[in-house]
Design a protein around this motif. Sequence first.
Motif, PDB file in Angstrom:
ATOM      1  N   VAL A  24       0.898  -1.168   0.000  1.00 46.22           N
ATOM      2  CA  VAL A  24       0.000   0.000   0.000  1.00 46.22           C
ATOM      3  C   VAL A  24       0.926   1.205   0.000  1.00 46.22           C
ATOM      4  N   TYR A  25       1.066   1.852  -1.138  1.00 44.68           N
ATOM      5  CA  TYR A  25       2.050   2.928  -1.278  1.00 44.68           C
ATOM      6  C   TYR A  25       1.408   4.275  -0.963  1.00 44.68           C
ATOM      7  N   LEU A 353       3.585  -4.361   7.746  1.00 45.19           N
ATOM      8  CA  LEU A 353       2.271  -4.772   7.236  1.00 45.19           C
ATOM      9  C   LEU A 353       2.082  -4.341   5.772  1.00 45.19           C
ATOM     10  N   GLY A 354       3.179  -3.918   5.151  1.00 43.51           N
ATOM     11  CA  GLY A 354       3.131  -3.593   3.711  1.00 43.51           C
ATOM     12  C   GLY A 354       2.713  -2.171   3.399  1.00 43.51           C
ATOM     13  N   VAL A 355       2.560  -1.339   4.447  1.00 46.33           N
ATOM     14  CA  VAL A 355       2.086   0.033   4.213  1.00 46.33           C
ATOM     15  C   VAL A 355       3.273   0.994   4.233  1.00 46.33           C
ATOM     16  N   ALA A 356       3.477   1.695   3.122  1.00 46.73           N
ATOM     17  CA  ALA A 356       4.601   2.636   3.013  1.00 46.73           C
ATOM     18  C   ALA A 356       4.122   4.045   3.338  1.00 46.73           C
ATOM     19  N   GLU A 389      -7.185   0.395  -0.303  1.00 50.55           N
ATOM     20  CA  GLU A 389      -5.870   0.656   0.303  1.00 50.55           C
ATOM     21  C   GLU A 389      -6.015   1.516   1.556  1.00 50.55           C
ATOM     22  N   CYS A 390      -6.943   2.479   1.514  1.00 52.19           N
ATOM     23  CA  CYS A 390      -7.186   3.300   2.712  1.00 52.19           C
ATOM     24  C   CYS A 390      -7.627   2.383   3.851  1.00 52.19           C
ATOM     25  N   ASP A 391      -8.521   1.443   3.539  1.00 50.98           N
ATOM     26  CA  ASP A 391      -8.997   0.512   4.571  1.00 50.98           C
ATOM     27  C   ASP A 391      -7.845  -0.335   5.105  1.00 50.98           C
TER      28      ASP A 391
END
Length: 405
Positions: A24-25, A353-356, A389-391
Motif C-alpha cells: 500500500v504505497y 504490514l506492507g504500508v509505506a 488501500e485506505c482501509d
Amino acid sequence: MYDIAKIRLDFPALDREVNGRPLVYLDNTATSQTPRCVVDAVTAGYYHTKANVHRGVHTLSVEATELLEATRRSVKDFINAPSAEEIIFTRGTTEALNLVASSFGGMVLGEGDELILTEMEHHSNIVPWQLLQQRKGFIIKVVPVTSDGSLDLDALRRLISPRTRLISVCHASNVLGTVNPIAEITALAHSHGIPVVVDGAQAVPHLTIDVQALGADFYAFSAHKMYGPTGVGVLYGRRDLLEKMPPYQGGGEMIESVSWAKTTFAALPYKFEAGTPDFVGIAAFARAIDYMRSLGIENIAAHEHELLYYTTARMMEIPGMRIFGTAPGKCAIISFLVGHIHHYDMGMLLDQLGVAVRTGHHCAQPLMHALGVEGVVRASFAAYNTIDECDRFLAALHRVIPMLE
Ligand code: PLP
C-alpha cells in the motif's frame, strides 16, 4: 469515467509485495510511482535516440534535441507560461530554487534588505536563501502558520516593509497539505512592487497550474512527484526577470561565445542550462504530462479528495489521534501522531504490514518546531490509490497502535 482498476495496471510497482503483503504505497508526496508509458519513453530514449542535444547535425542528435524541446513546449502549455523560453530545465525543485536564490536573490537582496519566507517551507526553500544570506547579510522574516495550518495572511501583510525585496512561498505544504492562496499573495506583493517565487513541488501533481493567473514571477517543480522520471525539474521565470539575471552555472551550452578576453551568454532558456541535461529523462517527462492530462487533473484531485476525506474521518475516530493541517481545500496529505507513539516506530511497524508511509521531519524542521513536535507520520495519496488501500492502512493502524502504546 475514472477507471481506477485500469489506472493501476499502468503502474507495475503497485503489484509488488512488501514483507509478504501487497504494497500500500502512501508516500506519494516524497515521490509518486511511474507509469509504463514514462518508463517506455526512458527505455526508447536510451535504445534509439541517445545522442547529445543541441550540438549535433546528425540525425540522432536532431531527434534527441527535438524530444527535449517538445517537452519544453509541453511544460509551457501545462502551466500556461507565456513562452517556452521561460521554461528552464533543472534537476528538480531544489536546483530550481537554488538557481533563483543564487541568481535573482543575489541581484536583488543586499545588506539590510528583507526576504519573506513562511513557517511551512521545505528546507529547499529555506537553506538556499540562508546560504545567500551569509554572503549578502539581508534579513529573513517568516510568516507564521495558524492553528489549522493556513498561512497567516494578516501577519504577511504586517511583515511587508519598504525593505522587502522578495517573497518566496510554497504553493502547497508537503506536511500540512495546505494550499496557499498564491494569486492573493502575488497581488498583495505586486502592489508593493515585490516579486514572488513559488515552490510548486506539491501543487503541480494535484492542481491545474496557470502561472499567469497565479501571477507567479518564478514557479519551481519536480517531475518525479508527478509520475515523471527522477532527476528532472522545471523553473518557470518571467522573461524580463530571467533576462536581467546572471547565469547560475557556467559551462557548455550556456554561452554565445567564449574567449579569454570576454565570454557572452546564450539567449533564454539556455543561459541557465549549463552542461548536458538529463535529456532522456526530460523527453520522458512529456509522457508524464500526457498521462496526467489523459486522466484529467480535476479528476485526479477529486479522486484524491475522496480518499482524503474518507481516511481522515476514520482516523479521527482513533483515540489520541492528532492530525496536523486541517485547512479547507488541503491536498491529499495526512500528517499525524497518535498519543506518545514515536513516528519512527509507527512507520516501521506499518511497513511490516506492507504500508509505506514517511516518518520524520519531512525536510521541514522549522515547521516541526512550530508544531512542537520532532517529527510526524505522513500518509499521502495519488491518482492510483484506492479506498481498499485506505482501509488496509486504517486496519494496519488499528493493529500497530496497541502494540506501541
Ligand atoms: N518543496 C517541497 C514543498 C517539497 O515537498 C519537496 C520535496 O519533497 C521539494 C521542494 C524538493 O523537491 P526535490 O527533492 O524534487 O528537489
